[in-house]
Motif scaffolding. Structure first.
Motif, PDB file in Angstrom:
ATOM      1  N   PHE A  47       0.841  -1.206   0.000  1.00  0.00           N
ATOM      2  CA  PHE A  47       0.000   0.000   0.000  1.00  0.00           C
ATOM      3  C   PHE A  47       0.870   1.247   0.000  1.00  0.00           C
ATOM      4  O   PHE A  47       2.058   1.209   0.338  1.00  0.00           O
ATOM      5  CB  PHE A  47      -0.948   0.014   1.204  1.00  0.00           C
ATOM      6  N   GLY A  48       0.239   2.326  -0.382  1.00  0.00           N
ATOM      7  CA  GLY A  48       0.898   3.633  -0.331  1.00  0.00           C
ATOM      8  C   GLY A  48       2.166   3.691  -1.144  1.00  0.00           C
ATOM      9  O   GLY A  48       2.263   3.155  -2.248  1.00  0.00           O
ATOM     10  N   ARG A  49       3.187   4.313  -0.560  1.00  0.00           N
ATOM     11  CA  ARG A  49       4.439   4.525  -1.274  1.00  0.00           C
ATOM     12  C   ARG A  49       5.197   3.232  -1.537  1.00  0.00           C
ATOM     13  O   ARG A  49       6.067   3.185  -2.411  1.00  0.00           O
ATOM     14  CB  ARG A  49       5.325   5.499  -0.488  1.00  0.00           C
ATOM     15  N   VAL A  72      -3.585  -2.760   6.535  1.00  0.00           N
ATOM     16  CA  VAL A  72      -4.393  -3.530   7.495  1.00  0.00           C
ATOM     17  C   VAL A  72      -4.973  -2.676   8.607  1.00  0.00           C
ATOM     18  O   VAL A  72      -5.770  -3.169   9.419  1.00  0.00           O
ATOM     19  CB  VAL A  72      -3.584  -4.687   8.110  1.00  0.00           C
ATOM     20  N   THR A  73      -4.618  -1.395   8.665  1.00  0.00           N
ATOM     21  CA  THR A  73      -5.254  -0.499   9.632  1.00  0.00           C
ATOM     22  C   THR A  73      -6.360   0.331   8.983  1.00  0.00           C
ATOM     23  O   THR A  73      -6.952   1.186   9.641  1.00  0.00           O
ATOM     24  CB  THR A  73      -4.212   0.453  10.264  1.00  0.00           C
ATOM     25  N   ASN A  74      -6.652   0.071   7.708  1.00  0.00           N
ATOM     26  CA  ASN A  74      -7.654   0.822   6.959  1.00  0.00           C
ATOM     27  C   ASN A  74      -8.901  -0.046   6.789  1.00  0.00           C
ATOM     28  O   ASN A  74      -8.877  -1.048   6.079  1.00  0.00           O
ATOM     29  CB  ASN A  74      -7.070   1.213   5.593  1.00  0.00           C
ATOM     30  N   ASP A  75      -9.992   0.327   7.436  1.00  0.00           N
ATOM     31  CA  ASP A  75     -11.217  -0.485   7.402  1.00  0.00           C
ATOM     32  C   ASP A  75     -11.762  -0.644   5.991  1.00  0.00           C
ATOM     33  O   ASP A  75     -12.283  -1.706   5.632  1.00  0.00           O
ATOM     34  CB  ASP A  75     -12.290   0.134   8.305  1.00  0.00           C
ATOM     35  N   LEU A 121       0.166  -2.072  18.567  1.00  0.00           N
ATOM     36  CA  LEU A 121      -0.830  -3.123  18.792  1.00  0.00           C
ATOM     37  C   LEU A 121      -1.777  -3.265  17.610  1.00  0.00           C
ATOM     38  O   LEU A 121      -2.121  -4.382  17.204  1.00  0.00           O
ATOM     39  CB  LEU A 121      -1.609  -2.837  20.074  1.00  0.00           C
ATOM     40  N   HIS A 122      -2.201  -2.138  17.045  1.00  0.00           N
ATOM     41  CA  HIS A 122      -3.133  -2.179  15.922  1.00  0.00           C
ATOM     42  C   HIS A 122      -2.494  -2.841  14.705  1.00  0.00           C
ATOM     43  O   HIS A 122      -3.041  -3.771  14.103  1.00  0.00           O
ATOM     44  CB  HIS A 122      -3.582  -0.757  15.579  1.00  0.00           C
ATOM     45  N   THR A 123      -1.288  -2.364  14.370  1.00  0.00           N
ATOM     46  CA  THR A 123      -0.630  -2.847  13.158  1.00  0.00           C
ATOM     47  C   THR A 123      -0.081  -4.255  13.318  1.00  0.00           C
ATOM     48  O   THR A 123      -0.153  -5.063  12.388  1.00  0.00           O
ATOM     49  CB  THR A 123       0.522  -1.900  12.772  1.00  0.00           C
ATOM     50  N   SER A 124       0.446  -4.565  14.493  1.00  0.00           N
ATOM     51  CA  SER A 124       1.200  -5.800  14.671  1.00  0.00           C
ATOM     52  C   SER A 124       0.425  -6.929  15.328  1.00  0.00           C
ATOM     53  O   SER A 124       0.901  -8.070  15.323  1.00  0.00           O
ATOM     54  CB  SER A 124       2.461  -5.506  15.499  1.00  0.00           C
ATOM     55  N   ALA A 125      -0.746  -6.647  15.913  1.00  0.00           N
ATOM     56  CA  ALA A 125      -1.501  -7.697  16.604  1.00  0.00           C
ATOM     57  C   ALA A 125      -2.953  -7.770  16.119  1.00  0.00           C
ATOM     58  O   ALA A 125      -3.379  -8.788  15.579  1.00  0.00           O
ATOM     59  CB  ALA A 125      -1.466  -7.460  18.116  1.00  0.00           C
ATOM     60  N   TYR A 126      -3.688  -6.685  16.276  1.00  0.00           N
ATOM     61  CA  TYR A 126      -5.096  -6.683  15.870  1.00  0.00           C
ATOM     62  C   TYR A 126      -5.240  -6.954  14.370  1.00  0.00           C
ATOM     63  O   TYR A 126      -6.238  -7.522  13.919  1.00  0.00           O
ATOM     64  CB  TYR A 126      -5.739  -5.346  16.227  1.00  0.00           C
TER      65      TYR A 126
END
Length: 261
Positions: A47-49, A72-75, A121-126
């Motif tokens: 994603f992105g760059r 993966v943090t983008n709903d 936590l968001h990026t690496s676990a959730y």
């Protein structure tokens, strides 16, 4: 790279989603390479760059796979993933989660802010749960979810809140194994790899503390420049060789996890 031989066509006909291919030194790149060599059809994410980088690196694989956008943090990305993947593959048999990020502040345990920790936590676990849920509509035939971790049983030097995130990641895998097994037929397992000199590893302050001592402590020895052993374990778990194994962590670290100081 090691020259380990593998069973021919171990993944014949399987459709796999592989995240985390950024450079050809990454474990994910070698999972994608080995999977293709074993007969799988692979789709990558970026994603992105980094999209352009991944698309360039993808050309170094035996067959150039499509690259779909996924943060993966983008709903929105997660909500539309199955539909967008459906343009390339009719279903999924396996998914590799090779995603992790923590801001620099997260590598200072006592001074790390909640903002830093929440990002880790968001990026690496959730994200393991998010990726699994987003992929599930294409896994009606069951399959295998494999994630890469760094053994969270210990308080490692310099790893700090990323270590906490990995502990949450490993717990997330156990709950996914519980919820995706019966009724969905999806196996959820992790590979705990020893330190590999990748782009992500280089971003960890003091990573050389692992590099300099791991080989000395490993009964089998350890090469920080060889991602293939960990990749082979991922490929095995993505195959049908472990039909009754879930909620497991397979250590590919030369044996360090079982040794005392």
């Amino acid at each position: 790279m090691s020259s380990t031989s593998t069973t021919t066509n171990l993944l014949e006909g399987k459709k796999l989603l592989v995240t985390g291919v950024l450079m050809d030194s990454s474990i994910a790149f070698h999972v994608a390479r080995l999977a293709q060599e074993q007969g799988a059809e692979v789709v990558l994410t970026s994603f992105g760059r980094t999209m352009r980088i991944t698309q360039t690196i993808a050309k170094r694989l035996p067959s150039t796979p499509p690259v779909v956008e996924l943060d993966v943090t983008n709903d929105e990305h997660l909500d539309t993933l199955a539909e967008r993947l459906g343009e390339h593959v009719p279903h999924l048999d396996g998914v590799l989660h090779s995603i992790g990020y923590a801001p620099p502040g997260a590598f200072e345990f006592m001074s790390g802010t909640w903002e830093d920790v929440a990002t880790a936590l968001h990026t690496s676990a959730y994200s393991l749960k998010g990726l699994a849920q987003a992929s599930l509509p294409l896994m009606s035939r069951g399959g295998s979810l494999v994630g890469l971790t760094f053994d969270a049983s210990f308080a490692w030097p310099v790893y700090d809140w990323m270590g906490v995130a990995k502990a949450a990641f490993e717990a997330t895998n156990r709950y996914l194994a519980r919820d995706l097994g019966r009724g969905h037929g999806v196996r959820c397992n992790l590979v705990a790899a020893g330190p590999i000199r990748t782009t992500a590893a280089k971003s960890i302050p003091g990573f050389e503390a692992f590099e300099n001592t791991w080989d000395q402590r490993a009964p089998l020895g350890w090469d920080v420049d060889d991602p293939e052993p960990a990749a082979l374990a991922c490929v095995a778990l993505l195959s049908d060789l472990f039909p009754a194994t879930t909620a497991e962590i397979v250590h590919v670290d030369g044996g360090v996890h079982a040794m005392g100081q």
